[in-house]
Design an enzyme around this catalytic site. Structure first.
Site, mmCIF file in Angstrom:
data_model
loop_
_atom_site.group_PDB
_atom_site.id
_atom_site.type_symbol
_atom_site.label_atom_id
_atom_site.label_comp_id
_atom_site.label_asym_id
_atom_site.label_seq_id
_atom_site.Cartn_x
_atom_site.Cartn_y
_atom_site.Cartn_z
ATOM 1 N N HIS A 126 5.756 54.994 60.545
ATOM 2 C CA HIS A 126 7.177 55.175 60.255
ATOM 3 C C HIS A 126 7.895 53.846 60.027
ATOM 4 C CE1 HIS A 126 7.633 54.578 64.714
ATOM 5 N NE2 HIS A 126 8.730 53.937 64.320
ATOM 6 N N ASP A 150 0.712 58.410 63.264
ATOM 7 C CA ASP A 150 1.729 57.363 63.136
ATOM 8 C C ASP A 150 1.124 55.961 63.181
ATOM 9 O OD1 ASP A 150 4.284 56.484 62.659
ATOM 10 O OD2 ASP A 150 4.908 56.521 64.746
ATOM 11 N N SER A 204 8.862 49.238 67.591
ATOM 12 C CA SER A 204 7.848 50.164 67.067
ATOM 13 C C SER A 204 6.724 49.402 66.380
ATOM 14 C CB SER A 204 8.489 51.137 66.078
ATOM 15 O OG SER A 204 9.377 52.006 66.725
#
Length: 460
Positions: A191, A221, A300
């Site tokens: 993402h 992911d 992230s």
């Protein structure tokens, strides 16, 4: 080398005496200095009660001189200014033990009087300062050895800036990644780079390189990038550990770029194991590591490290009940054992192969509105593994006819799509799976299907 010196001043008149008597020095290693002459006199006094009582009476008649027994000791050295009264050797021993144990002035004062005891509070408990420094040194070493492996990733997408009609690449987000090997591969979350027309990676030395997407697994992911034009000698791969033996309560560290603050480190513990989170594709990621280490927007794709400085997970999501994207102490990381399998498969073969049934599922809300549990089959494409085995949903002249509702896989109950995906993840291509379905007006049937393979290929 810390010394604790206790001086017992035999105060005479102001004119006759200008300095205190002897003392006893107790060093950190437990050895003692050679007692001075005054200390020997003290010992003799303590062994003879009659001589001690005479000294007490004689001292009581003399005027105290506060300046006559003052002295200076260097920093970190405990200081005591004591007068030996009738308590004799018992008082000396008590004070010595109190200082060695870290008992402060407030506890000694009621016994000996506040004007007769002055104890420096700077003395640390035995071994406390040394152990704290060792712990801090271990943490700073983890940061120093791993920060060069952590990179900043910028997602660029085509757009217009400032009302201009010209199309240009606009930064739409940043994230974190880490160097996987000396061939220029960088790992991050899918993402972080989703929808990017271009990706830029900045190393610890502030040099920025263009990066291409080698491959990704949207369901987990994970994305793999490769840097263009980088010197392999400038790359420091992260040390990869294992996540299989983790225990709740272990210390962990997260390094990332939250809110654009590059190479920020936070610490916490493993708060939980085996968590289930949702990926960008809507499929569940099972076995996630829960931690209370601060993970914020920009973290992230960054590494989660154990206290050895080894990679145990990839930070990917936080629980955000406020909807503001702020950390509330519940973060999640994809376990490194899962990441390793995906990365090695993509780098080695350039593709990902996953088992699949070949059906289209209806949203979970569709059955929930009917008060039913399970997964509704919306469509069954021709030539799929489930073709001719499962019935799809269709529209008739009288209305919508529901297709099969999968309620169990190999005897394991299925209440939603997450349960179904979880069962499939544990199987391999070519396995035969037994589905329990509700068909028609609620009758249950068992259907056996051999799983096919869904291959996602990436250009080399």
């Amino acid at each position: 080398k810390i010394e604790v010196k206790i001086f017992f001043a035999e105060q005479r008149s102001r004119a006759s005496r200008s300095g205190g008597g002897g003392g006893v020095a107790v060093r950190e290693n437990g050895t003692m200095q050679r007692p001075t002459a005054s200390a020997c006199r003290l010992a003799a006094a303590c062994s003879s009660g009659r001589r001690q009582r005479r000294r007490v009476r004689r001292d009581a008649t003399r005027q105290e001189d506060e300046n006559s027994s003052s002295w200076w000791t260097p920093p970190l050295e405990a200081k005591a200014k004591l007068r030996l009264g009738a308590k004799g050797s018992v008082a000396a021993l008590s004070i010595l033990l109190a200082l060695e144990s870290g008992i402060d002035h407030d506890l000694l004062a009621p016994v000996f009087g506040p004007d007769r005891v002055q104890v420096a509070s700077a003395l640390p408990a035995s071994g406390g300062a040394a152990s704290l420094m060792a712990e801090e040194d271990a943490v700073t070493t983890i940061f120093r050895e791993n920060t060069a492996s952590v990179v900043n990733i910028t997602n660029l997408q085509q757009g217009r800036m400032g009302g201009s009609l010209d199309i240009t690449e606009v930064p739409v987000g940043t994230g974190t990644g880490f160097v996987w090997d000396d061939k220029g591969h960088v790992i991050t979350n899918f993402h972080v780079i989703k929808g990017a027309s271009d990706v830029r990676v900045t190393l610890i030395d502030k040099n920025t390189y263009a990066a291409t997407v080698v491959g990704f697994d949207e369901d987990k992911d994970i994305a793999i990038l490769t840097l263009q034009g980088v010197n392999p000698r400038d790359l420091i791969p992260i040390r990869v550990g294992r996540s299989g033996g983790l225990l709740v309560g272990q210390t962990v560290f997260a390094i990332g770029n939250p809110f654009g603050l590059d190479h920020t480190m936070s610490s916490g513990i493993v708060s939980g194991l085996g968590r289930v989170i949702q990926s960008q594709s809507g499929r569940p990621i099972r076995g996630a590591i829960q931690t209370d280490a601060a993970i914020n927007p920009g973290n992230s794709g960054g590494p989660l490290l154990d206290r050895k400085g080894q990679l145990i997970g990839v930070n990917t999501a936080i629980l955000d009940p406020t909807g503001r994207g702020a950390n509330v102490g519940v973060g999640f990381a994809i376990p490194v054992d899962t990441v390793r399998g995906i990365v090695e498969q993509i780098i080695t073969y350039g593709k990902i192969v996953r088992p699949y049934l070949g059906i289209t599922l209806a949203p979970d809300q569709a059955l929930a509105q009917l008060g039913r549990k399970g997964v509704l089959v919306l469509d069954v494409p021709a030539n799929s593994p489930a073709s001719g085995r499962l019935q799809p949903t269709y529209r008739s002249l009288t209305g919508i006819v529901l297709g099969d509702v999968i309620v169990a896989v190999n005897g394991k109950p299925v209440e939603g799509s997450g349960d179904l995906y979880g069962c499939l993840d544990a199987l391999k291509v070519g396995d035969t799976v037994r589905l329990t379905v509700e068909r028609g007006k609620g009758s249950r049937e068992e259907v056996s299907i051999t799983l096919g393979g869904k291959t996602t290929t990436f250009e080399s």
